[in-house]
Write a protein that holds these residues in place. Structure first.
Motif: not given
Ligand SMILES: Nc1ncnc2c1ncn2[C@@H]1O[C@H](COP(=O)(O)OP(=O)(O)OP(=O)(O)O)[C@@H](O)[C@H]1O
Ligand SMILES: *[C@@H]1O[C@H](CO)[C@@H](O)[C@H](O)[C@H]1NC(C)=O
Ligand SMILES: *[C@@H]1O[C@H](CO)[C@@H](O)[C@H](O)[C@H]1NC(C)=O
Ligand SMILES: *[C@@H]1O[C@H](CO)[C@@H](O)[C@H](O)[C@H]1NC(C)=O
Length: 374
Positions: A261-267, A271-274
């Motif tokens: 899981v994208d750590p930026e998503y967790l923060k 959600l983006t394609v990145r």
């Protein structure tokens, strides 16, 4: 070249405190703003004299292992619940081919001989899955790409939620990395699998006017064909991207699998394609090392990306490669593919490439590999 500080990759918690807030992120993501010039520039594929490919049209593969899956014509199915019950012998345990957390998967054969997979949501999850999936199912059913498991139909009648997809015969990527079938994937096959997954994700990210974010890219969601080509499965978590031009992300509850899981998503819960690109970076390391993203049983570093990055910094990048893989791979190729994986798994979104750039770089790496440069 890489600006990675440590500690970013630890995704020990999937609980996100900010999910309910409705704040708007104004950061730009060119992928979501539908920049068609970027897309067009891809048409100039560099592929050593062969027919140039694009992430949408796969170029002929130079690998002798890579028999591409047949471009088979799969027609959408409109099966009633009764027909599904017949086909699965009333969901008989003899037909079960897989069990996930949310569903049981059955294999069935249509009258014409075509094999299908029937994924039946567990009763306790129907409400959630239904709410998540219903809106997207019509869209997802229209998606046809050789590297994406084709959704053939679904039914939500009779307190059931059932998805029908094409059957992909040769197990999951994770099973192959675990050596479950005896034969170890060689480097060339791993490279083709990585390219296939990248093609599938690129297609999703650029599908029509909407981008579709997979949200759960991981090795157990990659299914292999008889020719060891890859198809990305499990759109259960997929979400379509934002529609309004000024909206660059969608806010959801955090979903996904620990380690990917994208750590930026967790923060931020944005959600983006990145976010898929991050998961792809972790997957690429997994393909090369055969290590899972997190291995709590290890006595050394348990977070694979951090373990690999340290090896890479020390100049010991060969130690990252799956010790069961025996062919000679040039230093340049090893360095390039690892650098690409770390770039995808960059802690910050803006440092991650778009999936289509990943595809181009993988093509370049394949060219280096097949021409034997060192
Ligand atoms: N189309 C298919 N063809 C062949 N096998 C499949 C197919 N779809 C699923 N399977 C098998 O069934 C297993 C479970 O399926 P899947 O991962 O989709 O379930 P899930 O409940 O969504 O799991 P997860 O908890 O990983 O999200 C897979 O690991 C795979 O072995
Ligand atoms: C699917 O089948 C049902 C019942 O058999 C029918 O009512 C429906 O119109 C069909 N849909 C399509 C798209 O063919
Ligand atoms: C299918 O199995 C269920 C129990 O698992 C049973 O209640 C039902 O009657 C069966 N249906 C058919 C058509 O055999
Ligand atoms: C995968 O496909 C090969 C043929 O290409 C076959 O020999 C092998 O048994 C298959 N493995 C599985 C797990 O189906």
């Amino acid at each position: 070249m890489l600006s990675v500080s440590e500690g970013f990759w630890l995704c020990c918690s999937l609980v996100c405190p900010c999910c309910s807030s409705k704040s708007k992120d104004t950061s730009e993501d060119p992928v979501l703003s539908g920049d068609s010039t970027l897309l067009n520039s891809l048409e100039v594929g560099s592929n050593s004299g062969r027919t140039p490919g694009t992430p949408y049209r796969v170029p002929p593969s130079p690998s002798r292992f890579s028999l591409s899956p047949q471009p088979n014509k799969l027609e959408p199915l409109n099966l009633s619940l009764n027909e599904i019950i017949k086909l699965t012998r009333n969901f008989s345990s003899t037909q079960v081919i897989g069990k996930g957390d949310f569903a049981t998967v059955y294999k069935a054969e249509l009258h014409g001989g075509q094999l299908i997979a029937i994924k039946r949501a567990k009763k306790e999850h129907i409400a959630t899955i239904h709410a998540e999936f219903k809106n997207e199912v019509e869209l997802l059913a229209r998606i046809e790409h050789r590297n994406l498991v084709r959704l053939l139909g679904y039914t939500d009648k009779g307190n059931e939620f059932i998805i029908i997809t094409e059957y992909v015969p040769n197990g999951t990527l994770r099973e192959h990395l675990d050596g479950k079938y005896g034969k170890i994937l060689d480097f060339s096959q791993r490279l083709e699998i990585a390219i296939d997954v990248a093609h599938g994700l690129t297609y999703l990210h650029h599908y029509a006017e909407k981008s579709i974010i997979h949200r759960d890219v991981k090795s157990s969601n990659i299914l292999l064909t008889e020719g060891f080509r890859a198809k990305v499965a499990d759109f259960g978590f997929a979400r379509t991207g934002p529609m309004e031009a000024d909206q660059t992300h969608i806010q959801t509850k955090v979903k996904g699998t620990v380690g990917y899981v994208d750590p930026e998503y967790l923060k931020t819960c944005k959600l983006t394609v990145r976010s898929d690109v991050f998961s792809f970076g972790i997957l690429l390391l997994e393909i090369l090392s055969a290590r899972g993203p997190v291995d709590i049983k290890r006595s050394d570093e348990r977070i694979t990306v951090r373990w690999a990055f340290n090896k890479y910094k020390e100049g010991n990048e060969r130690q990252i490669l799956d010790p069961q893989m025996h062919e000679v791979v040039a230093d340049l190729v090893v360095k390039k593919i690892l650098a690409l994986a770390f770039k995808c798994a960059a802690p910050t979104r803006k440092d991650r490439p778009a999936m289509r750039e990943v595809v181009e770089q993988l093509w370049g790496i394949r060219k280096d590999y097949t021409s034997g440069s060192s």
